[in-house]
Design a protein around this motif. Sequence first.
Motif, mmCIF file in Angstrom:
data_model
loop_
_atom_site.group_PDB
_atom_site.id
_atom_site.type_symbol
_atom_site.label_atom_id
_atom_site.label_comp_id
_atom_site.label_asym_id
_atom_site.label_seq_id
_atom_site.Cartn_x
_atom_site.Cartn_y
_atom_site.Cartn_z
ATOM 1 N N LEU A 323 -3.862 -33.261 -34.266
ATOM 2 C CA LEU A 323 -3.308 -34.169 -35.333
ATOM 3 C C LEU A 323 -4.197 -35.304 -35.656
ATOM 4 O O LEU A 323 -5.002 -35.809 -34.714
ATOM 5 N N SER A 325 -3.629 -38.457 -36.026
ATOM 6 C CA SER A 325 -3.386 -39.727 -35.412
ATOM 7 C C SER A 325 -3.737 -39.638 -33.813
ATOM 8 O O SER A 325 -3.899 -40.606 -33.235
ATOM 9 N N GLU A 357 -3.628 -28.115 -38.795
ATOM 10 C CA GLU A 357 -4.469 -29.138 -38.992
ATOM 11 C C GLU A 357 -4.914 -29.487 -40.281
ATOM 12 O O GLU A 357 -5.259 -30.460 -40.684
ATOM 13 N N SER A 360 -2.108 -31.262 -42.127
ATOM 14 C CA SER A 360 -2.234 -32.660 -41.601
ATOM 15 C C SER A 360 -3.213 -33.706 -41.924
ATOM 16 O O SER A 360 -2.986 -34.834 -42.233
ATOM 17 N N ARG A 361 -4.535 -33.061 -42.212
ATOM 18 C CA ARG A 361 -5.535 -33.986 -42.740
ATOM 19 C C ARG A 361 -5.354 -34.171 -44.080
ATOM 20 O O ARG A 361 -5.578 -35.476 -44.586
ATOM 21 N N GLU A 365 0.739 -35.861 -41.784
ATOM 22 C CA GLU A 365 0.680 -35.373 -40.571
ATOM 23 C C GLU A 365 1.766 -34.517 -40.156
ATOM 24 O O GLU A 365 3.078 -35.052 -40.326
#
Length: 649
Positions: A323, A325, A357, A360-361, A365
Amino acid sequence: MKKSSLLAIFTLAFVFVEAQSKYSHTEAFAPFFYPSPGNEYRSASGEPGPKYWQNRADYTISATLDTAGHTVSAKVEILYTNNSPDNLKFLWLQTDQNAYRKDSRATATTTASGGRWANAMFTEGEVIRSVAIEENGKKYTPEYTTTDTRTQVWLGSPLRASGGKIKLTIEYAFQIPEYGSDRMGRLNTKNGWIYEVAQWFPRMAVYDDIQGWNVLPYLGQGEFYLEYGDINFNITAPANMIVVGSGELLNPAECFTPEEAKRYAAAKLSDKTTMIRDAAAIGKGGISAKKGQTTWKFRIQNTRDAAWGASAAFVLDGAKIDLPSGKKSLALSAYPVESIGANGWQRSTEMVKGSLEFYSRQLFEFPYPVATNVAGIVGGMEYPGIVFCSYKAMGSELWGVTDHEFGHTWFPMIVGSNERKYAWMDEGFNTFINDLSSAAFNKGEFKKQSYFDDPAAAKTVQSIFADASDILLTEPDVVQQANLGNTAYFKPSLMLHALRNTALGEKRFDAAFREYISRWAFKHPTPWDFFRTMENVGGEDLGWFWRGWVFNNWRIDQAVRGVKYKNGIPANGAQITLENLEQMPMPVTVLVKESNGKQQTINLPVEIWQRGNAYTFEVATTTPVTEVTIDPDKKVLDWDRTNNTWIRK
């Protein structure tokens, strides 16, 4: 011919063209698009207001799966917090298992043709054995009434506003339907039944600042609208079964054998798919050899729902999700041996990882510790942290359904819109983001053919804008079954593409879309909150856009009507006339070609249509114009492209 005669002919021709147009500029650009101003709960800018509130529901559930009778017996404790400004004399809960009764409204309203939401077999629904309430240390048995898929519980005294809490304890049971409206069910495989269990506990109905209690019944085609909270749940099942569920498994060491638990832990750290229980072990060793019963304990936080799956037939594998973060999540796939094949379910975990992924980008997220894909009888259905997909899906079909169901993490699991009223705000938004993720996954391995590259594009436009189409602002259960694909999925997706490609541009659209997700994460937006956010962040008044796409079934049909030269001389410049023949205005891109090979692209704003259906603009030319084409890159969903190009004869 006399000049006066020419003028008369031109005037008649112009009147004739005007009569053919259905466009009304005063309707398209009418003021006062918003029915009410912003308030302290919902800002005029599209943000939650300073006094925005929503109620909260936390659940603790203990359930037992009886595989002999295909039943679930359970007890749920609901801690309900009333953050509203109103004292509540009663509560409403959703008891969705009652949709599977023979005498349910869902059964009564199923069309003769059946379809995805029809049930071939029926159950007794949600059998409530007891209801108890605890408030301020006092316990009592309340009066309650179940009407189809809604249960009303009357309180001994009103639940106070702005923070009052109450605990409901409900004991209940139900039989798992074999085919539960393609939301849940059970599949018999050669190694045993696969259970996909959802809508499995009484859930609080939403009480909001828009309608108060939201009590639309569950009929099948409309989905869900739920409060957020934390859910802790335990599933007791035969020890030889694997249970997967929403959120984090809290006791893997108690559920798996030591070797399987070791592999489960290894999968959390692996970039590649790691086998936790392979096909060779099914029915032979490992968890298959365990006796008695096992209780699997799960927890998912800040969620609107939870679901689970169980089977002795599961192959189980997993991999790490990275993720933005720096946090990690776990992708899991549970599937029978029948699902292994060319590009089959052995690639599911890779797909889950790639999908989550990407989103999330690009968006927000992924908020949960685990994401599980379950193969079974359900064709495709989403729940927080877990999805059910067809065990038959392979290749591009498997990618498509996996990516779509996990795309729902963002709409409506994170952005909690009212699915039972506005399917376009979850299915349509999700279909749109699926196009972006499919282009990115594994260098476009399963990239979808865009509408604009599709040879059948004209048929698509005529389908989504057909006279018999339902407008987007139609409740899902009101939409004609044949229209649901267009109304809920495809048309709103194309609307967002049009907004991104034409009305706002990628940069402004992406910024506004991300801001909408961020503003309304784990909250309850309305369509108006979406409209206001896109306008305020995007920097455009889009009332004309929403009117055409959402509130009406307006079409786009832009045409080139003719080319003239100043004083009849090409070197003096050309005057090009465009016309809007249908009700929807859109910005226009025009490609102009001259006989000397020169080409010019002119971008005209939507405001050219503010004063009428015809617009004439000037272009500097030195030689005769040979061709004028509207929308040369085919970014606009034009009803009739035959009139988009003018060619000099």
